[in-house]
Design a protein around this motif. Structure first.
Motif, PDB file in Angstrom:
ATOM      1  N   THR A   1      36.759  37.008  41.310  1.00 11.11           N
ATOM      2  CA  THR A   1      36.592  37.570  39.932  1.00 11.11           C
ATOM      3  C   THR A   1      38.023  38.092  39.749  1.00 11.11           C
ATOM      4  O   THR A   1      38.681  37.723  38.587  1.00 11.11           O
ATOM      5  CB  THR A   1      35.561  38.482  40.017  1.00 11.11           C
ATOM      6  N   LEU A   2      38.526  38.599  40.562  1.00 10.27           N
ATOM      7  CA  LEU A   2      39.825  39.334  40.599  1.00 10.27           C
ATOM      8  C   LEU A   2      41.041  38.436  40.161  1.00 10.27           C
ATOM      9  O   LEU A   2      41.874  38.607  39.464  1.00 10.27           O
ATOM     10  CB  LEU A   2      40.358  40.138  41.736  1.00 10.27           C
ATOM     11  N   GLU A   3      41.089  37.199  40.999  1.00  8.96           N
ATOM     12  CA  GLU A   3      41.938  36.185  41.003  1.00  8.96           C
ATOM     13  C   GLU A   3      41.837  35.570  39.727  1.00  8.96           C
ATOM     14  O   GLU A   3      42.917  35.375  39.090  1.00  8.96           O
ATOM     15  CB  GLU A   3      41.839  35.091  42.082  1.00  8.96           C
ATOM     16  N   THR A   4      40.477  35.557  39.182  1.00 13.11           N
ATOM     17  CA  THR A   4      40.362  34.717  37.574  1.00 13.11           C
ATOM     18  C   THR A   4      40.942  35.620  36.633  1.00 13.11           C
ATOM     19  O   THR A   4      41.605  35.132  35.742  1.00 13.11           O
ATOM     20  CB  THR A   4      38.952  34.469  37.457  1.00 13.11           C
ATOM     21  N   ILE A   5      40.676  36.682  36.940  1.00 17.65           N
ATOM     22  CA  ILE A   5      41.258  37.681  35.615  1.00 17.65           C
ATOM     23  C   ILE A   5      42.788  37.741  35.817  1.00 17.65           C
ATOM     24  O   ILE A   5      43.441  37.687  34.712  1.00 17.65           O
ATOM     25  CB  ILE A   5      40.819  39.169  35.780  1.00 17.65           C
ATOM     26  N   ALA A   6      43.431  37.903  37.102  1.00 10.08           N
ATOM     27  CA  ALA A   6      44.804  37.812  37.171  1.00 10.08           C
ATOM     28  C   ALA A   6      45.310  36.563  36.498  1.00 10.08           C
ATOM     29  O   ALA A   6      46.425  36.519  36.027  1.00 10.08           O
ATOM     30  CB  ALA A   6      45.231  37.889  38.603  1.00 10.08           C
ATOM     31  N   GLY A   7      44.850  35.363  36.865  1.00 11.87           N
ATOM     32  CA  GLY A   7      45.223  34.168  36.539  1.00 11.87           C
ATOM     33  C   GLY A   7      45.311  33.995  35.063  1.00 11.87           C
ATOM     34  O   GLY A   7      46.055  33.397  34.402  1.00 11.87           O
ATOM     35  N   LEU A   8      44.104  34.436  34.607  1.00  8.32           N
ATOM     36  CA  LEU A   8      43.972  34.482  32.936  1.00  8.32           C
ATOM     37  C   LEU A   8      45.151  35.265  32.270  1.00  8.32           C
ATOM     38  O   LEU A   8      45.705  34.696  31.289  1.00  8.32           O
ATOM     39  CB  LEU A   8      42.639  34.982  32.513  1.00  8.32           C
ATOM     40  N   THR A   9      45.426  36.496  32.807  1.00  5.15           N
ATOM     41  CA  THR A   9      46.451  37.323  32.254  1.00  5.15           C
ATOM     42  C   THR A   9      47.808  36.599  32.294  1.00  5.15           C
ATOM     43  O   THR A   9      48.614  36.923  31.592  1.00  5.15           O
ATOM     44  CB  THR A   9      46.341  38.667  33.134  1.00  5.15           C
TER      45      THR A   9
END
Length: 286
Positions: free
Chosen positions: A116-124
């Protein structure tokens, strides 16, 4: 603290450590940089083209950006979990977690939170720079501010179990490409992420609607695009009720399927199984 609470805390701490380590590792960070450049380049080169809507012209980049949000969530969540699970089964991490009290619970918490953290960071990293030059992206009022994170959370809950299932059933990391990456790319195309849904063949529309990626993309477009863009969707509507219902159904079904599969896979793990996989890997290498 109870053994279960200790396991959950350990999983949370592990997720944060691995997330932080990934974004200080040149290889992992390079992946996100390349992904950001690719997304930005696609949107940039399509900045002057338009999608024709009855009585309205919508810039192609404006239409594509919300779709990319849904596509990237599916891509990062599914493959992030699948690759991690396959790799850690091979190197013995899963076996060590299994040997601890409530170790599998802590392990799953860590994997889900890290992804979840990696997905949010990747989207950002991928989408915030693109939004600086794209017009027409909007969140309509308080309802939109609530609807967008709700769709993103539902999308994660609906797609993460798919990654767990893939990671649990494949026999090696290499098979994640065969049973994960290639089918996922095909599904993303059939879900209207790259082109408007009504421009797809009829069979692709039917297949796309069976999976959560389509509904995730539809939900993000409903929040971020003007109402006129709904004419590009199946039935000319955003179908918010169906979007929520399908994503919730996939999330529930995913948990019901993924948990038993993960438990069965963990039960088969042993030192001899790990040694056998390493021997096969050495034979492929030499």
């Amino acid at each position: 603290m109870t053994p279960l609470g200790t396991a959950v805390t350990a999983g949370t701490e592990r997720a944060w450590i691995e997330f932080r380590r990934g974004f200080t590792n040149a290889t992992d960070l390079g992946f996100y940089v390349v992904m950001s450049v690719v997304v930005f380049a696609i949107l940039w080169f399509n900045r002057d083209t338009v999608v024709q809507v009855p009585g309205y012209e919508l810039p192609s980049a404006t239409y594509a950006l919300p779709s990319f949000v849904g596509g990237l969530i599916a891509f990062l969540s599914v493959l992030g979990v699948a690759y991690a699970l396959a790799m850690e089964r091979e190197d013995g991490t899963l076996l060590r977690a299994k040997s601890l009290p409530h170790g599998m619970t802590g392990y799953v918490v860590g994997q889900v939170l890290r992804t979840t953290l990696e997905t949010i960071a990747g989207l950002t990293l991928a989408l915030v720079p693109a939004m600086l030059f794209i017009d027409g992206i909007l969140v309509d009022g308080v309802g939109g501010l609530v609807w967008l994170p709700a769709i993103l959370v539902l999308g994660l809950l609906a797609t993460l179990p798919i990654g767990v299932v893939i990671g649990a059933v494949v026999r090696s990391v290499r098979q994640v490409n065969t049973w994960g990456s290639l089918p996922l790319f095909a599904l993303i195309w059939a879900s209207g992420i790259f082109v408007p849904t009504i421009a797809l063949p009829q069979w692709a529309r039917v297949v796309g609607q069976l999976f959560p990626v389509y509904w995730l993309g539809l939900g993000t477009r409903a929040v971020l695009l003007p109402d006129e863009a709904a004419a590009l969707e199946i039935g000319g509507s955003w179908r918010p009720g169906w979007t929520v219902a399908v994503l919730v159904a996939w999330a529930v079904a995913g948990v019901l399927v993924a948990v038993p599969i993960l438990k069965r896979m963990a039960a088969r793990e042993s030192g001899s199984a790990i040694a056998e996989r390493r021997e096969r890997a050495l034979q492929r290498t030499y």
